[in-house]
Structures are given as structure tokens and as C-alpha cells.
Scaffold this active site. Structure first.
Site, PDB file in Angstrom:
ATOM      1  N   TYR A  53      -1.318   0.048  10.041  1.00 27.75           N
ATOM      2  CA  TYR A  53      -1.513  -0.639   8.767  1.00 27.75           C
ATOM      3  C   TYR A  53      -0.282  -0.480   7.880  1.00 27.75           C
ATOM      4  O   TYR A  53       0.214  -1.449   7.298  1.00 27.75           O
ATOM      5  CB  TYR A  53      -2.750  -0.054   8.091  1.00 27.75           C
ATOM      6  N   LYS A  82       2.214  -3.491   6.584  1.00 27.13           N
ATOM      7  CA  LYS A  82       2.512  -3.747   5.175  1.00 27.13           C
ATOM      8  C   LYS A  82       4.017  -3.703   4.922  1.00 27.13           C
ATOM      9  O   LYS A  82       4.563  -4.525   4.175  1.00 27.13           O
ATOM     10  CB  LYS A  82       1.790  -2.726   4.285  1.00 27.13           C
ATOM     11  N   SER A 115       0.821  -1.214   0.000  1.00 23.00           N
ATOM     12  CA  SER A 115       0.000   0.000   0.000  1.00 23.00           C
ATOM     13  C   SER A 115       0.849   1.256   0.000  1.00 23.00           C
ATOM     14  O   SER A 115       1.979   1.282   0.523  1.00 23.00           O
ATOM     15  CB  SER A 115      -0.893  -0.004   1.243  1.00 23.00           C
TER      16      SER A 115
END
Length: 338
Positions: free
Chosen positions: A153, A157, A125
Site C-alpha cells: 500500500y 501511494k 498516506s
């Protein structure tokens, strides 16, 4: 050729699967089985296609079933999304880091047992980037920009990216990473992603529903349509390694192409394409938490690495809106005419 898609019934998983089922080949080789692994399998799924097998349940608990036969390609899309991970740290670590590590170990075990070395494609991402006071982001971001995530998050990732790089370096698998831009316009119901409003402020008004924009309109973002995102994932999956056009050089991730727009540009496009009555359904109500998270992501990218694979960003946001209306005509009310 046995291909596995984790998150196979999610938003992107369904579209990647549909593209593979349309071509029925991968790099020119006929696909023998396409395994769709997901926690939830909706009714009316692709189960009736003779190529499709379904593995239902928590991925970490179903890896023996996923690897019951050799896996040639694994496209790992299963993930907890940004706002979920910010609200529940343990969920994010379990779903994103622990499960990915388990997938890598299963792929490694297959290679160690003398089976084919799996080609593993990971959907990362834009959230791996963030501006640090000691190291602000440059005006244009590329794969050489140091990732400094500002969310759980994004950290998760990035951890997975590094694990994949090391498993690849050690010859356990052939890993490649596609860093996804924010995908807009997503169909269906809102999800828990912090960036979900970047679809909602278009999708809901086109359906005749009100929508709230939780950021100031001058905020710039990096977007990609669903069509371009699926194209990018499959191009990264199919590319051979090596130097030159159409090949992936080294183990560096590929930032998928980005269309840079401001939220104001998006809303103006909605007004131009669908009319005042539709655009007026959007209310601006800034939420500092959402704005801080989404605003930490870069908006302008050097697309050279993706371009070498033959990938390009969407030409403009109007084309994105029109593609959404074309693909989801049943979700656009009569008074909206994109």
C-alpha cells in the site's frame, strides 16, 4: 466550477462532499456541479441536492462519464486500503496504481484538447514512510525525509505521488498531494485497513461492544480526527501555489498535521472520558503482522509545512473522542458519557 470526488461515498468522500455542499463555493467561486464517483452508492445519498451528479461503477470504466464535461477540480480519494493491498497484491496495483494512472491520463487528455487544466488533489498516506535498516527514520519526520515504505500500500501511494509530480512538472495538470495520518475515530463498521483498530478500540467500546487491540500499548502512532483530515484535504485543494503563508510552495507533498499518542494514551483517555466499564471492553492481544506494519509508520512529525497553510493537529485525544461522540451520538451507549 465542476468538482469531482472519487470515492465520493466513502468515509472521507462523504465528509468532503458535505463540506463543499455546505459552502457551495470553492475558493470563493460558486460550485456548479459536484460529481460523486464511487463503485457503490448507498440509499439516501446526496443525490437529491441539485448540485450533485453521481457516477456509479468501477472508476477506470467510468472516466468518460466523469470527464463528459470539463473537470476543474478532482479530489482523488478512491483507494484500496492497506491490509487489502497486503493480502491481494494485484487488487492494490489495479485499484491504486492503474486506476490513478487512468485518472491522470484523462486529466491530461482534457488539457491537451484545450480544456481547463484540472487541479488534482491526491490523498496519500503516512504509509509512504518506513524504517530501513540502512536508513532508519529520524526521530521527527518531515516532507524532506526519504520515503521507504514497508507495505505494498505504501509503495503504491508513493508511486502515485511520483506520477502526479511528473504530470504536474510537464504541465498536464495541477497536482497536489496530501499525506493523511491515520484517521481516528472512524464511525461505522471496521474496514480492512491495518490501522482500523485505532478506531475500533474507541468506537466499539463506546457502543457497548468488545474490541481487540492487536498491538502492545506502548506503540506510538500519528493520528488525525475526521474533522481535521477533511479540513486538511480542502485546504490543500484550495491553496494557491507560491511562497508565503497559505500557499503551496513547489511540488512537495504536504504531511497533514499529526497528533502523536501511544495506544496506552488512547485507552487511558477512553477510561477517563467514558469510565472503567467501557474501557474494560478492550482486550490486548498483539498480532505480530499488524504490529509490524503499523509499527513501521512514523509517529512524530514536523508540522511546519501544514502549519504554513493554517493547519494544526488535534489538541489532544480527549477532544477527538468527544468530537466523535458529538458527531455520532446514536453510536454511543447510555453508560458511555464522553
Amino acid at each position: 466550477m465542476r468538482i469531482v470526488i472519487t470515492g465520493g461515498f466513502g468515509f472521507l468522500g462523504r465528509r468532503v462532499a458535505a463540506a463543499l455542499l455546505t459552502s457551495r463555493t470553492f475558493r470563493g467561486v460558486p460550485i456548479d456541479r459536484l460529481v460523486l464517483a464511487d463503485r457503490v452508492v448507498p440509499p439516501g445519498s446526496a443525490a437529491d441536492d441539485p448540485l450533485v451528479d453521481i457516477v456509479q461503477g468501477d472508476l477506470a470504466d467510468r472516466l468518460d462519464e466523469v470527464f463528459t464535461e470539463p473537470v476543474d477540480v478532482l479530489i482523488h480519494l478512491a483507494s484500496a486500503v492497506s491490509a487489502e493491498c497486503e493480502a491481494d497484491f494485484d487488487l492494490g496495483m489495479s485499484a491504486n496504481v492503474d486506476t490513478t494512472r487512468a485518472v491522470l491520463e484523462a486529466a491530461r487528455a482534457q488539457s491537451a484538447a484545450g480544456g481547463p487544466m484540472p487541479r488534482l488533489v491526491f490523498s496519500s498516506s503516512v504509509a509512504v514512510y518506513g524504517s530501513d535498516p540502512a536508513l532508519p527514520l529520524p526521530p521527527v519526520v518531515s516532507e524532506s525525509t526519504l520515503p521507504t515504505p514497508k507495505s505494498s500500500y505504501g509503495i503504491q501511494k508513493l508511486v502515485c505521488e511520483q506520477l502526479i509530480a511528473d504530470y504536474t512538472r510537464r504541465g498536464f495538470l495541477d497536482g497536489r498531494v496530501a499525506r493523511l495520518m491515520t484517521v481516528s475515530v472512524r464511525p461505522g463498521k471496521p474496514n480492512a485497513a491495518a490501522s482500523g483498530f485505532l478506531s475500533g478500540i474507541i468506537r466499539e467500546p463506546l457502543a457497548g461492544l468488545p474490541a481487540t487491540c492487536p498491538v502492545h500499548p506502548e506503540l506510538k502512532v500519528a493520528l488525525a480526527s475526521p474533522r481535521r483530515t477533511v479540513e486538511g484535504i480542502l485546504r490543500v485543494a484550495e491553496a494557491e501555489r507560491g511562497a508565503g503563508p497559505g500557499r503551496i510552495a513547489g511540488g512537495v507533498p504536504v504531511n497533514l498535521p499529526a497528533l502523536t499518542v501511544s495506544v496506552a494514551d488512547m485507552l487511558n483517555t477512553l477510561r477517563q472520558v467514558a469510565g472503567d466499564a467501557v474501557a474494560d471492553l478492550v482486550t490486548i492481544a498483539p498480532d505480530p503482522d499488524v504490529e509490524a506494519l503499523v509499527g513501521s509508520w512514523p509517529a512524530v512529525f514536523d508540522n511546519a509545512r501544514a502549519a504554513a497553510l493554517g493547519l494544526a493537529p488535534d489538541p489532544d485525544f480527549a477532544s477527538v473522542v468527544r468530537a466523535y461522540a458529538e458527531d455520532h451520538a446514536d453510536a454511543v451507549v447510555d453508560r458511555a458519557h464522553p
